[in-house]
Scaffold this motif. Structure first.
Motif, PDB file in Angstrom:
ATOM      1  N   VAL A 129       0.810  -1.226   0.000  1.00 24.99           N
ATOM      2  CA  VAL A 129       0.000   0.000   0.000  1.00 24.99           C
ATOM      3  C   VAL A 129       0.845   1.279   0.000  1.00 24.99           C
ATOM      4  O   VAL A 129       0.298   2.386  -0.159  1.00 24.99           O
ATOM      5  CB  VAL A 129      -0.982   0.056   1.205  1.00 24.99           C
ATOM      6  N   ALA A 130       2.180   1.142   0.187  1.00 22.08           N
ATOM      7  CA  ALA A 130       3.044   2.329   0.272  1.00 22.08           C
ATOM      8  C   ALA A 130       2.821   3.244  -0.929  1.00 22.08           C
ATOM      9  O   ALA A 130       2.764   2.793  -2.066  1.00 22.08           O
ATOM     10  CB  ALA A 130       4.510   1.891   0.351  1.00 22.08           C
ATOM     11  N   ASP A 131       2.677   4.538  -0.639  1.00 24.65           N
ATOM     12  CA  ASP A 131       2.499   5.576  -1.676  1.00 24.65           C
ATOM     13  C   ASP A 131       1.189   5.483  -2.456  1.00 24.65           C
ATOM     14  O   ASP A 131       1.051   6.163  -3.482  1.00 24.65           O
ATOM     15  CB  ASP A 131       3.667   5.551  -2.682  1.00 24.65           C
ATOM     16  N   ALA A 132       0.263   4.657  -2.019  1.00 24.72           N
ATOM     17  CA  ALA A 132      -1.023   4.594  -2.735  1.00 24.72           C
ATOM     18  C   ALA A 132      -1.808   5.884  -2.491  1.00 24.72           C
ATOM     19  O   ALA A 132      -1.711   6.496  -1.425  1.00 24.72           O
ATOM     20  CB  ALA A 132      -1.829   3.394  -2.272  1.00 24.72           C
ATOM     21  N   ASP A 133      -2.594   6.276  -3.496  1.00 22.90           N
ATOM     22  CA  ASP A 133      -3.510   7.411  -3.335  1.00 22.90           C
ATOM     23  C   ASP A 133      -4.796   6.955  -2.665  1.00 22.90           C
ATOM     24  O   ASP A 133      -5.450   7.692  -1.939  1.00 22.90           O
ATOM     25  CB  ASP A 133      -3.892   7.979  -4.714  1.00 22.90           C
ATOM     26  N   LEU A 134      -5.144   5.722  -2.963  1.00 20.22           N
ATOM     27  CA  LEU A 134      -6.444   5.194  -2.524  1.00 20.22           C
ATOM     28  C   LEU A 134      -6.251   3.709  -2.219  1.00 20.22           C
ATOM     29  O   LEU A 134      -5.605   2.995  -2.991  1.00 20.22           O
ATOM     30  CB  LEU A 134      -7.458   5.383  -3.661  1.00 20.22           C
TER      31      LEU A 134
ATOM     32  N   GLN B  34      -6.404   0.150  10.117  1.00 22.87           N
ATOM     33  CA  GLN B  34      -5.381   0.723  10.992  1.00 22.87           C
ATOM     34  C   GLN B  34      -3.970   0.489  10.438  1.00 22.87           C
ATOM     35  O   GLN B  34      -3.131   1.394  10.428  1.00 22.87           O
ATOM     36  CB  GLN B  34      -5.504   0.113  12.399  1.00 22.87           C
ATOM     37  N   LEU B  35      -3.714  -0.731   9.946  1.00 26.69           N
ATOM     38  CA  LEU B  35      -2.403  -1.040   9.372  1.00 26.69           C
ATOM     39  C   LEU B  35      -2.137  -0.172   8.136  1.00 26.69           C
ATOM     40  O   LEU B  35      -1.030   0.355   7.973  1.00 26.69           O
ATOM     41  CB  LEU B  35      -2.332  -2.525   8.988  1.00 26.69           C
ATOM     42  N   VAL B  36      -3.151  -0.039   7.291  1.00 23.01           N
ATOM     43  CA  VAL B  36      -2.990   0.755   6.068  1.00 23.01           C
ATOM     44  C   VAL B  36      -2.732   2.219   6.408  1.00 23.01           C
ATOM     45  O   VAL B  36      -1.874   2.871   5.792  1.00 23.01           O
ATOM     46  CB  VAL B  36      -4.223   0.617   5.151  1.00 23.01           C
ATOM     47  N   ALA B  37      -3.450   2.734   7.412  1.00 28.81           N
ATOM     48  CA  ALA B  37      -3.291   4.146   7.794  1.00 28.81           C
ATOM     49  C   ALA B  37      -1.849   4.437   8.226  1.00 28.81           C
ATOM     50  O   ALA B  37      -1.322   5.520   7.953  1.00 28.81           O
ATOM     51  CB  ALA B  37      -4.273   4.508   8.907  1.00 28.81           C
ATOM     52  N   SER B  38      -1.189   3.467   8.871  1.00 31.91           N
ATOM     53  CA  SER B  38       0.212   3.642   9.270  1.00 31.91           C
ATOM     54  C   SER B  38       1.145   3.565   8.070  1.00 31.91           C
ATOM     55  O   SER B  38       2.096   4.327   7.948  1.00 31.91           O
ATOM     56  CB  SER B  38       0.638   2.550  10.265  1.00 31.91           C
ATOM     57  N   ALA B  39       0.868   2.601   7.177  1.00 33.26           N
ATOM     58  CA  ALA B  39       1.797   2.334   6.077  1.00 33.26           C
ATOM     59  C   ALA B  39       1.627   3.310   4.915  1.00 33.26           C
ATOM     60  O   ALA B  39       2.570   3.510   4.145  1.00 33.26           O
ATOM     61  CB  ALA B  39       1.595   0.902   5.579  1.00 33.26           C
ATOM     62  N   ALA B  40       0.441   3.890   4.778  1.00 35.39           N
ATOM     63  CA  ALA B  40       0.184   4.802   3.659  1.00 35.39           C
ATOM     64  C   ALA B  40      -0.542   6.032   4.176  1.00 35.39           C
ATOM     65  O   ALA B  40      -1.734   6.223   3.911  1.00 35.39           O
ATOM     66  CB  ALA B  40      -0.632   4.099   2.569  1.00 35.39           C
ATOM     67  N   PRO B  41       0.159   6.894   4.935  1.00 37.04           N
ATOM     68  CA  PRO B  41      -0.502   8.030   5.589  1.00 37.04           C
ATOM     69  C   PRO B  41      -1.143   9.003   4.606  1.00 37.04           C
ATOM     70  O   PRO B  41      -2.050   9.743   4.984  1.00 37.04           O
ATOM     71  CB  PRO B  41       0.626   8.679   6.390  1.00 37.04           C
ATOM     72  N   GLY B  42      -0.748   8.965   3.347  1.00 37.44           N
ATOM     73  CA  GLY B  42      -1.329   9.903   2.381  1.00 37.44           C
ATOM     74  C   GLY B  42      -2.546   9.361   1.654  1.00 37.44           C
ATOM     75  O   GLY B  42      -3.095  10.027   0.778  1.00 37.44           O
ATOM     76  N   ALA B  43      -2.973   8.151   2.012  1.00 36.76           N
ATOM     77  CA  ALA B  43      -4.035   7.506   1.232  1.00 36.76           C
ATOM     78  C   ALA B  43      -5.416   7.705   1.845  1.00 36.76           C
ATOM     79  O   ALA B  43      -5.576   7.693   3.069  1.00 36.76           O
ATOM     80  CB  ALA B  43      -3.749   6.016   1.106  1.00 36.76           C
ATOM     81  N   LEU B  44      -6.397   7.860   0.986  1.00 36.27           N
ATOM     82  CA  LEU B  44      -7.793   7.732   1.411  1.00 36.27           C
ATOM     83  C   LEU B  44      -8.099   6.239   1.445  1.00 36.27           C
ATOM     84  O   LEU B  44      -7.744   5.509   0.519  1.00 36.27           O
ATOM     85  CB  LEU B  44      -8.720   8.438   0.423  1.00 36.27           C
ATOM     86  N   ILE B  45      -8.728   5.797   2.534  1.00 44.03           N
ATOM     87  CA  ILE B  45      -9.014   4.367   2.698  1.00 44.03           C
ATOM     88  C   ILE B  45     -10.526   4.147   2.654  1.00 44.03           C
ATOM     89  O   ILE B  45     -11.292   4.890   3.272  1.00 44.03           O
ATOM     90  CB  ILE B  45      -8.452   3.848   4.045  1.00 44.03           C
ATOM     91  N   THR B  46     -10.925   3.116   1.931  1.00 43.42           N
ATOM     92  CA  THR B  46     -12.336   2.716   1.962  1.00 43.42           C
ATOM     93  C   THR B  46     -12.404   1.194   2.036  1.00 43.42           C
ATOM     94  O   THR B  46     -11.368   0.520   2.046  1.00 43.42           O
ATOM     95  CB  THR B  46     -13.125   3.262   0.748  1.00 43.42           C
ATOM     96  N   ASP B  47     -13.608   0.662   2.123  1.00 41.62           N
ATOM     97  CA  ASP B  47     -13.764  -0.795   2.204  1.00 41.62           C
ATOM     98  C   ASP B  47     -14.988  -1.162   1.367  1.00 41.62           C
ATOM     99  O   ASP B  47     -15.587  -0.295   0.712  1.00 41.62           O
ATOM    100  CB  ASP B  47     -13.939  -1.250   3.665  1.00 41.62           C
TER     101      ASP B  47
ATOM    102  N   ASP C  22     -10.015   5.219  15.122  1.00 44.21           N
ATOM    103  CA  ASP C  22      -9.706   6.572  15.573  1.00 44.21           C
ATOM    104  C   ASP C  22     -10.268   7.568  14.552  1.00 44.21           C
ATOM    105  O   ASP C  22     -10.179   7.352  13.343  1.00 44.21           O
ATOM    106  CB  ASP C  22      -8.176   6.704  15.659  1.00 44.21           C
ATOM    107  N   ARG C  23     -10.862   8.657  15.058  1.00 51.10           N
ATOM    108  CA  ARG C  23     -11.517   9.605  14.141  1.00 51.10           C
ATOM    109  C   ARG C  23     -10.555  10.327  13.214  1.00 51.10           C
ATOM    110  O   ARG C  23     -10.978  10.935  12.234  1.00 51.10           O
ATOM    111  CB  ARG C  23     -12.315  10.629  14.953  1.00 51.10           C
ATOM    112  N   THR C  24      -9.272  10.292  13.562  1.00 48.07           N
ATOM    113  CA  THR C  24      -8.297  10.985  12.702  1.00 48.07           C
ATOM    114  C   THR C  24      -7.934  10.166  11.465  1.00 48.07           C
ATOM    115  O   THR C  24      -7.337  10.681  10.529  1.00 48.07           O
ATOM    116  CB  THR C  24      -6.998  11.281  13.485  1.00 48.07           C
ATOM    117  N   ILE C  25      -8.283   8.884  11.451  1.00 45.81           N
ATOM    118  CA  ILE C  25      -7.947   8.045  10.299  1.00 45.81           C
ATOM    119  C   ILE C  25      -8.803   8.439   9.095  1.00 45.81           C
ATOM    120  O   ILE C  25     -10.011   8.665   9.229  1.00 45.81           O
ATOM    121  CB  ILE C  25      -8.122   6.542  10.661  1.00 45.81           C
ATOM    122  N   ARG C  26      -8.146   8.528   7.938  1.00 47.08           N
ATOM    123  CA  ARG C  26      -8.817   9.029   6.725  1.00 47.08           C
ATOM    124  C   ARG C  26      -9.572   7.900   6.037  1.00 47.08           C
ATOM    125  O   ARG C  26      -9.181   7.428   4.970  1.00 47.08           O
ATOM    126  CB  ARG C  26      -7.741   9.600   5.798  1.00 47.08           C
ATOM    127  N   PHE C  27     -10.658   7.466   6.682  1.00 47.55           N
ATOM    128  CA  PHE C  27     -11.442   6.338   6.190  1.00 47.55           C
ATOM    129  C   PHE C  27     -12.885   6.760   5.937  1.00 47.55           C
ATOM    130  O   PHE C  27     -13.506   7.429   6.768  1.00 47.55           O
ATOM    131  CB  PHE C  27     -11.414   5.193   7.216  1.00 47.55           C
TER     132      PHE C  27
END
Lengths: 281, 281
Positions: free
Chosen positions: B67-72, B87-100, B113-118
């Motif tokens: 996931v490193a350097d992913a946008d999404l 949570q793992l993705v948020a640590s490894a790719a802090p610049g990414a928007l995460i969805t499921d 955590d509310r600060t996670i960009r999910f």
């Protein structure tokens, strides 16, 4: 014109030429099984359609005239009318074997004098279309038809009825009227009641968001309410017994969800999947 | 090779390349929306299949590296794993928007955590197939995807997520995570529970006699028990509320049958038909 001897039946009368009646006629004609196929109904328009699509060779709005001299009469009208019509046919065509295609059987047998030459049939086609314009010659191919002879039925009549349905491509299963009603309560009437209850319990605004799951599960709720009201009430006792059995099963699922018992819930889902996987698709 | 500017996204990572994850990749590639599509999974065989069918351009069994350097990043794993993986993705790719693509939402939001960009997504595809070999580029065309932004979601992220799904052909509907869970309890989780209970309540020997009615009504009971056990328990409260509402409706049907009240029963069936008829087929 071919001679009578080429045909298995000289004259078959079909009372009610909707989807099922029309399809029987079409299938008989396609296979050249009956010389004359008379459609009988109250509405001239339906009879005209049945004739146009080739389901019948002649028609009548007069039951007694239409069935006169028939070898075999198939009653394809809603369940509430069947007993009365079998009685009328038995008077008008004393030489005919009479059958029907209704979804319940014990109530019909109970309403008839034992001397009447009637054996019930139930083609399980699972088709919710209606009307003679949807008649299809292959409607019964590889479908199950349950026939319900009684102790009074003549062996020759049972053979003739089996021949009718197997000639149209169906698999014929024989059981008592009571056993039939118990079976169809489980595989048809209860699912219909539940599909309707699921649809009825779904808020309108959710429906547009639904996908295949909800749509498959509720599909048969689109069936004709007047027709299904008759069927469900005609099989009331077996339906209520099947509903009790369902309630017991559902209580086990509910309990597993309430207790958050993942092991029990997965076991219940696995057992259900095993039963469903026995049929395709 | 085209330059980056031709693409809407430079790199999209898909965690879990089954039917949904694989189809997202295939749909993205077909529409040339992302330069790089990295599939991440535990099983090398699934990743190889996803690559073979063209769903991904690269693969990794290492989540952080993948996931490193992913946008999404789109998490397409069973609901029980989603919180941990976000949570793992948020640590490894802090610049990414995460969805499921999970079937429940409130439990995920509550675990993060509310600060996670999910921002959660739920494509309602109604497809019970599994595995990357069934991936289809048009799986989302004309399907509904519910997205569940919160008050903390950035407007730009909401726009980006809407763009993702609408680019794949879906109709995007936005609602709160709690509202989502209430809706899907009614249109997906309750029907699944009931379809399973109907199948489970049907005696084995009746099943071979069943036709379209029973088979439609129980179709989704063939779904994966382990997957559905997770989903049903993850949405326990809303599911039990929906079950209560269903029970109330069913009690009305039962009472009409018990009382042999033809008028009431036909009214109930008619109301159900009206709701079902709102969707086709």
């Amino acid at each position: 014109m071919p001679t009578t001897s080429k045909y298995t039946w000289n004259k078959i009368a079909i009372v009610g030429v909707g989807l099922i009646g029309g399809s029987i006629g079409l299938a008989l004609r396609k296979r050249r099984l009956a010389k004359e196929i008379v459609g009988i109904g109250r509405r001239a328009a339906s009879l005209a359609t049945a004739k146009r699509v080739g389901s019948i060779t002649a028609s009548s709005t007069n039951l007694a005239k239409g069935v006169a001299d028939a070898d075999l009469v198939v009653i394809c009208t809603p369940v509430d009318c069947i007993v009365e019509q079998v009685q009328l046919v038995a008077s008008a065509a004393p030489g005919a074997l009479i059958t029907d295609v209704g979804s319940t059987k014990a109530n019909i047998v109970a309403g008839l004098d034992r001397t009447i030459r009637f054996i019930g049939s139930h083609p399980i086609t699972g088709n919710e279309k209606r009307g003679p314009q949807h008649a299809a010659a292959d409607l019964f191919v590889n479908r199950t038809v349950i026939i319900t002879p009684s102790d009074d039925s003549r062996p020759g009549d049972v053979r003739q009825l089996k021949k009718l349905w197997s000639s149209l491509g169906a698999k014929v299963v024989s059981m008592s009227a009571d056993e039939h009603d118990r079976v169809v309560a489980g595989i048809s009437h209860l699912p219909h009641l539940l599909a309707s209850a699921i649809a009825a319990a779904t808020p309108d605004r959710y429906v547009t968001l639904s996908a295949g799951g909800w749509q498959d599960t509720t599909r048969i709720a689109a069936g004709d309410p007047a027709l299904w009201r008759q069927i469900l009430l005609a099989n009331r006792d077996h339906l209520l017994t099947a509903l009790d059995q369902f309630d017991e099963r559902l209580a086990a699922f509910r309990s597993a969800v309430e207790r958050q018992d993942a092991v029990a819930l997965e076991q219940l889902l696995t057992a259900a999947k095993k039963i469903r996987d026995a049929v395709t698709p």
